[in-house]
Write an enzyme that holds these catalytic residues in place. Structure first.
Site, mmCIF file in Angstrom:
data_model
loop_
_atom_site.group_PDB
_atom_site.id
_atom_site.type_symbol
_atom_site.label_atom_id
_atom_site.label_comp_id
_atom_site.label_asym_id
_atom_site.label_seq_id
_atom_site.Cartn_x
_atom_site.Cartn_y
_atom_site.Cartn_z
ATOM 1 N N ILE A 163 0.855 -1.204 0.000
ATOM 2 C CA ILE A 163 0.000 0.000 0.000
ATOM 3 C C ILE A 163 0.887 1.248 0.000
ATOM 4 O O ILE A 163 0.583 2.257 -0.648
ATOM 5 C CB ILE A 163 -0.961 0.009 1.207
ATOM 6 C CG1 ILE A 163 -1.738 -1.307 1.280
ATOM 7 C CG2 ILE A 163 -1.941 1.180 1.108
ATOM 8 C CD1 ILE A 163 -2.582 -1.465 2.540
ATOM 9 N N ASN A 208 12.654 -0.799 6.284
ATOM 10 C CA ASN A 208 13.794 -1.681 6.608
ATOM 11 C C ASN A 208 13.913 -2.831 5.602
ATOM 12 O O ASN A 208 14.758 -3.712 5.778
ATOM 13 C CB ASN A 208 13.689 -2.224 8.046
ATOM 14 C CG ASN A 208 12.503 -3.150 8.225
ATOM 15 O OD1 ASN A 208 11.732 -3.370 7.289
ATOM 16 N ND2 ASN A 208 12.355 -3.702 9.418
ATOM 17 N N LEU A 225 12.434 1.202 12.336
ATOM 18 C CA LEU A 225 11.830 2.237 13.187
ATOM 19 C C LEU A 225 11.718 1.813 14.645
ATOM 20 O O LEU A 225 11.359 2.630 15.493
ATOM 21 C CB LEU A 225 10.453 2.629 12.636
ATOM 22 C CG LEU A 225 10.529 3.387 11.300
ATOM 23 C CD1 LEU A 225 9.260 3.188 10.495
ATOM 24 C CD2 LEU A 225 10.799 4.865 11.541
ATOM 25 N N LYS A 250 2.091 -7.778 9.227
ATOM 26 C CA LYS A 250 0.641 -7.915 8.989
ATOM 27 C C LYS A 250 0.161 -9.337 8.774
ATOM 28 O O LYS A 250 -0.985 -9.546 8.357
ATOM 29 C CB LYS A 250 0.244 -7.049 7.799
ATOM 30 C CG LYS A 250 0.974 -7.455 6.520
ATOM 31 C CD LYS A 250 0.313 -6.919 5.282
ATOM 32 C CE LYS A 250 0.934 -7.553 4.053
ATOM 33 N NZ LYS A 250 0.262 -7.298 2.824
ATOM 34 N N SER A 278 -7.095 -1.133 10.508
ATOM 35 C CA SER A 278 -7.704 -2.254 9.785
ATOM 36 C C SER A 278 -9.129 -2.502 10.263
ATOM 37 O O SER A 278 -9.448 -2.285 11.440
ATOM 38 C CB SER A 278 -6.867 -3.501 10.048
ATOM 39 O OG SER A 278 -7.545 -4.655 9.610
ATOM 40 N N TYR A 298 -1.748 -9.663 15.807
ATOM 41 C CA TYR A 298 -1.688 -8.635 14.753
ATOM 42 C C TYR A 298 -2.847 -7.645 14.901
ATOM 43 O O TYR A 298 -2.662 -6.432 14.930
ATOM 44 C CB TYR A 298 -1.727 -9.276 13.358
ATOM 45 C CG TYR A 298 -2.221 -8.323 12.312
ATOM 46 C CD1 TYR A 298 -1.416 -7.281 11.856
ATOM 47 C CD2 TYR A 298 -3.531 -8.393 11.822
ATOM 48 C CE1 TYR A 298 -1.895 -6.360 10.934
ATOM 49 C CE2 TYR A 298 -4.013 -7.477 10.906
ATOM 50 C CZ TYR A 298 -3.194 -6.464 10.469
ATOM 51 O OH TYR A 298 -3.672 -5.543 9.580
ATOM 52 N N LYS A 308 -3.210 -3.340 16.066
ATOM 53 C CA LYS A 308 -3.926 -2.223 15.428
ATOM 54 C C LYS A 308 -4.836 -1.530 16.457
ATOM 55 O O LYS A 308 -4.921 -0.297 16.496
ATOM 56 C CB LYS A 308 -4.738 -2.722 14.232
ATOM 57 C CG LYS A 308 -3.885 -3.202 13.069
ATOM 58 C CD LYS A 308 -3.036 -2.083 12.462
ATOM 59 C CE LYS A 308 -2.078 -2.563 11.414
ATOM 60 N NZ LYS A 308 -1.091 -1.545 10.999
ATOM 61 N N ARG A 347 -10.777 -21.706 7.852
ATOM 62 C CA ARG A 347 -9.505 -21.275 8.437
ATOM 63 C C ARG A 347 -9.796 -20.675 9.808
ATOM 64 O O ARG A 347 -10.683 -19.823 9.938
ATOM 65 C CB ARG A 347 -8.858 -20.226 7.510
ATOM 66 C CG ARG A 347 -7.548 -19.677 8.002
ATOM 67 C CD ARG A 347 -6.855 -18.826 6.949
ATOM 68 N NE ARG A 347 -7.519 -17.535 6.715
ATOM 69 C CZ ARG A 347 -7.064 -16.591 5.901
ATOM 70 N NH1 ARG A 347 -5.939 -16.794 5.211
ATOM 71 N NH2 ARG A 347 -7.715 -15.464 5.731
HETATM 72 C C1 UD1 Z 1 -6.677 -10.604 6.898
HETATM 73 C C2 UD1 Z 1 -6.885 -9.960 8.240
HETATM 74 C C3 UD1 Z 1 -6.802 -8.466 8.105
HETATM 75 C C4 UD1 Z 1 -5.483 -8.092 7.515
HETATM 76 C C5 UD1 Z 1 -5.358 -8.758 6.167
HETATM 77 C C6 UD1 Z 1 -4.014 -8.421 5.539
HETATM 78 C C7 UD1 Z 1 -8.372 -10.969 9.880
HETATM 79 C C8 UD1 Z 1 -9.773 -11.284 10.248
HETATM 80 N N1 UD1 Z 1 -8.210 -10.315 8.748
HETATM 81 O O1 UD1 Z 1 -7.813 -10.313 6.117
HETATM 82 O O2 UD1 Z 1 -6.922 -7.847 9.348
HETATM 83 O O3 UD1 Z 1 -5.385 -6.698 7.410
HETATM 84 O O4 UD1 Z 1 -5.486 -10.173 6.316
HETATM 85 O O5 UD1 Z 1 -3.034 -9.333 5.812
HETATM 86 O O6 UD1 Z 1 -7.467 -11.299 10.571
HETATM 87 N N2 UD1 Z 1 -9.136 -17.285 1.592
HETATM 88 C C9 UD1 Z 1 -9.232 -18.552 1.027
HETATM 89 N N3 UD1 Z 1 -8.069 -19.159 0.623
HETATM 90 C C10 UD1 Z 1 -6.841 -18.580 0.761
HETATM 91 C C11 UD1 Z 1 -6.769 -17.285 1.343
HETATM 92 C C12 UD1 Z 1 -7.941 -16.679 1.748
HETATM 93 O O7 UD1 Z 1 -10.305 -19.101 0.877
HETATM 94 O O8 UD1 Z 1 -5.835 -19.204 0.395
HETATM 95 C C13 UD1 Z 1 -10.383 -16.613 2.007
HETATM 96 C C14 UD1 Z 1 -10.452 -16.324 3.501
HETATM 97 O O9 UD1 Z 1 -11.056 -17.392 4.172
HETATM 98 C C15 UD1 Z 1 -11.288 -15.055 3.532
HETATM 99 C C16 UD1 Z 1 -10.977 -14.359 2.211
HETATM 100 O O10 UD1 Z 1 -10.389 -15.357 1.377
HETATM 101 O O11 UD1 Z 1 -12.635 -15.390 3.534
HETATM 102 C C17 UD1 Z 1 -10.012 -13.219 2.363
HETATM 103 O O12 UD1 Z 1 -8.868 -13.679 3.074
HETATM 104 P P1 UD1 Z 1 -7.533 -12.803 3.180
HETATM 105 O O13 UD1 Z 1 -7.156 -12.285 1.847
HETATM 106 O O14 UD1 Z 1 -6.535 -13.620 3.924
HETATM 107 O O15 UD1 Z 1 -7.968 -11.545 4.033
HETATM 108 P P2 UD1 Z 1 -8.680 -11.459 5.466
HETATM 109 O O16 UD1 Z 1 -8.524 -12.712 6.227
HETATM 110 O O17 UD1 Z 1 -10.048 -10.950 5.245
#
Ligand code: UD1
Length: 338
Positions: A12, A32, A59, A85, A125, A150, A154, A295
């Protein structure tokens, strides 16, 4: 006006540096390089014609951070992205996350205070909302106990900033991101996950390009139209633009409180299968995926109420899901060809 972007070689951060430079800001980056690459600066300069000033240090080093601020007291604003993150890693190594994300923030605040740097934009977040009881989720929705260290960093960061502002003239806008995806239209910058991606869209594009054999979809028994979880995916360039607007809001004196908080999302929720379908449509690729168990730690559904951000910032996410998945795919192909 000179703006410090911490984490400016990251995902970002790099997109925000481009938007700042294109609006005429002078940018200095601190990073870094723990999860990014200095070559990103060259690619930024290919887009904007300007290579941002760069200092490579951590930092969490207080003396170096304070020294930086004393040498750069002409900085008007700080946009603080630099943080770890990865949710799963934070569960395995909580101290690493608390130390990195919190100590660096405190050092920056101290440096700003000592050198009278007035404005801060902080990367927060939507994770602070957990699974909200009401959707869409607005900025006044209750903060829920964090699911991971994590997420907790935040929440605690927002609290640290809030307490600090009581004793200081610094003003801050905290931006709560929903799910940033996609890449710059030039395909010169984008998301560069080290190792196996945790997040959905880089995993999709890496599977399609052949770096991963199969995407695992984590659960299809949620209470959503197709059973897969819903998120509010937002194009990273839309997100980056909001940071420039946040800086402008404060430098123009339009902020209404010392600490303002805004949701940055599109206001629309999409399921995992909808994201896959969009990717398949724009890329023409058939994605190899399988449904597996849920997950741990995933919330069922979350999307943003963006009315406050739209009205107060005069900002609205413009790009569609297809534009997001197409730009992510173009970026994946561009880095595969290097
Ligand atoms: C997560 C964190 C968020 C963080 C972000 C960036 C939580 C609840 N959310 O977002 O705070 O800022 O990561 O790192 O902790 N999925 C699959 N298969 C995969 C990967 C993801 O099905 O291999 C699905 C997940 O179940 C979810 C969606 O895709 O429903 C988005 O997942 P992801 O991209 O990891 O983001 P978040 O978990 O929403």
């Amino acid at each position: 006006m000179k703006i410090l972007v911490t984490g400016g070689t990251g995902y970002i951060g790099s997109h925000t540096v481009v938007e700042l430079q294109q609006k005429g800001y002078q940018v200095v980056v601190i990073d870094n390089l723990s999860n990014s690459n200095e070559a990103v600066l060259d690619n930024i300069s290919k887009i904007t014609g300007i290579r941002p000033d760069f200092e490579c240090f951590d930092l969490i080093e207080r003396e170096r951070t304070l020294d930086f601020f004393s040498r750069n007291s002409d900085i008007t604003g700080v946009i603080h992205f630099a943080a770890f993150k990865a949710v799963g890693e934070s569960v395995a190594e909580p101290l690493k996350y608390y130390r990195n994300n919190l100590v660096s923030l405190m050092n920056i605040l101290e440096g700003m205070q000592l050198n009278k740097v007035p404005f801060l934009v902080f990367s927060s977040s939507c994770t602070v909302y957990g699974q909200p009881e009401e959707l869409p989720v607005s900025e006044t929705s209750p903060i829920q106990k964090a699911f991971s260290p994590y997420g907790n960093t935040k929440q605690i960061s927002e609290e640290i900033i809030g307490d600090f502002l009581e004793t200081s003239d610094v003003k801050c806008i905290a931006l709560r991101y929903f799910n940033p995806i996609g890449a710059h239209e030039s395909s010169l910058i984008g998301e560069l996950p080290l190792g196996i991606p945790n997040n959905l869209v880089p995993f999709i594009t890496q599977t399609a390009i052949g770096l991963r054999s199969q995407l695992k979809v984590f659960g299809n028994d949620y209470n959503t139209p197709d059973g897969t979880p819903i998120r509010d995916y937002i194009h990273v360039v839309d997100l980056a633009k909001a940071h420039v607007i946040a800086i402008e809001r404060m430098t123009n004196g339009n902020n209404k409180k010392a600490l303002e908080v805004f949701n940055l999302g599109t206001g629309n929720g999409q399921t995992v299968l909808e994201v896959i379908k969009s990717f398949e449509k724009v890329s023409g690729e058939k994605l190899n995926y399988v449904i597996v168990e849920r997950r741990a730690g995933d919330v069922e559904k979350v999307w943003a109420d963006t009315r406050f951000a739209n009205a107060e910032l005069g900002w609205k996410a413009a790009m569609s899901l297809d534009e997001m998945t197409l730009s992510a795919w173009n970026w994946e192909k561009a880095i595969a060809n290097k």
